[in-house]
Design an enzyme around this catalytic site. Structure first.
Site: not given
Length: 286
Positions: A80-81, A102, A132, A178-179, A208-209, A211
């Site tokens: 990832d990334h 990325d 990305e 993110h987060g 992505h992100g 959550s």
């Protein structure tokens, strides 16, 4: 059932669902993720960020690879990334079956050149590449990459980018961060933009992100053509909130007593994501 990212995402793209990519940073989290995906009969991606890889140490990859081989559901192991060509090559050598480069913060032409270079190397050994374009935001200090400002993916740029690089999947910026979101921040996904990009490209698209967004928005993203959703903060929060509760008993010290309730909390969170992504039962498509 160890497979490449494309082996999983091409099926998801054809059958209109999203595959969960769960970031893990311990053996306990790994087992919880694998167990719930097998219980739900969901293909999945074990995602490992370079910071997480430094924490678990590359030697743990041998165990992850063996667990994936022995699993009853399709499983990819994904970098990832990845930040550089050299980092991606090390991941390929270590046994990852899917990699991400990325370069979304670099100028467009540099992103194209570095992604094409990674694609050439990965495709030579039969592995898939995620790239990305655009940048997503960051909600807290644990966000992997991103900026305060979201730079939305331009559909014309996305079409030129995929034609020039040959990347197998593309992470796009449509409004996520993110987060975990502060209580005052209300995410809003550009599902109209997603639809335009999907119609132009046709390839698997990545969110992505993932959550802390509302279920309604995530379900809309799946219907609109997202085929992989990264989940890190939500499952880790579930795991460690439960651990803090368990450790209220200061006499506990054995991991086999402390960790199982945390793993159950993670599984409950992951199971809800699998259902939301419409990935449950999709292992039977392989």
């Amino acid at each position: 059932m160890l497979v490449t990212g494309s082996d999983i995402l091409n099926v998801a793209n054809a059958h209109h669902f999203a595959v969960p990519a769960f970031n893990i940073s311990s053996y306990s989290m790994l087992r919880a993720v694998v167990d719930v995906c097998e219980d739900k009969r969901s293909p999945h991606i074990i995602a490992i960020h370079p910071d997480e890889l430094r924490h678990i140490r590359p030697a743990m990859l041998a165990s992850i690879i063996r667990i994936a081989h022995e699993s009853s559901v399709p499983t990819a192991i994904h970098l990832d990334h990845g930040a550089s060509y050299e980092q991606v090559l090390l991941a390929i050598q270590a046994g990852f079956t899917s990699v991400m480069i990325d370069k979304s913060f670099a100028p467009f032409e540099e992103n194209v050149a570095e992604t094409a270079r990674v694609v050439h190397a990965a495709h030579a050994v039969g592995l898939s590449v995620e790239a990305e374009l655009g940048t997503i935001g960051v909600s807290d200090k644990y966000g992997e990459t991103g900026t305060e400002e979201i730079l939305y993916t331009d559909p014309d740029d996305a079409a030129r980018f995929i034609e020039a690089t040959g990347a197998d999947s593309l992470a796009i910026a449509i409004g996520t961060r993110h987060g975990l979101y502060p209580s005052a921040v209300k995410p809003a996904l550009r599902l109209d933009l997603l639809g335009e990009i999907k119609s132009r490209l046709g390839i698997p698209l990545v969110l992505h992100g993932g959550s802390n967004n509302s279920d309604t928005e995530i379900a809309g993203a799946v219907r609109g053509g997202i085929n992989k959703i990264n989940i890190s903060s939500d499952i880790k929060a579930a795991y460690f909130v439960k651990m803090r509760q368990v450790l209220q008993d200061v006499h506990l010290r054995e991991p086999n007593v402390i960790e199982p309730p945390c793993e159950e909390a993670l599984r409950d969170c992951a199971a809800q994501k699998i259902d939301l992504f419409e990935s449950a039962g999709k292992a039977e498509l392989f």
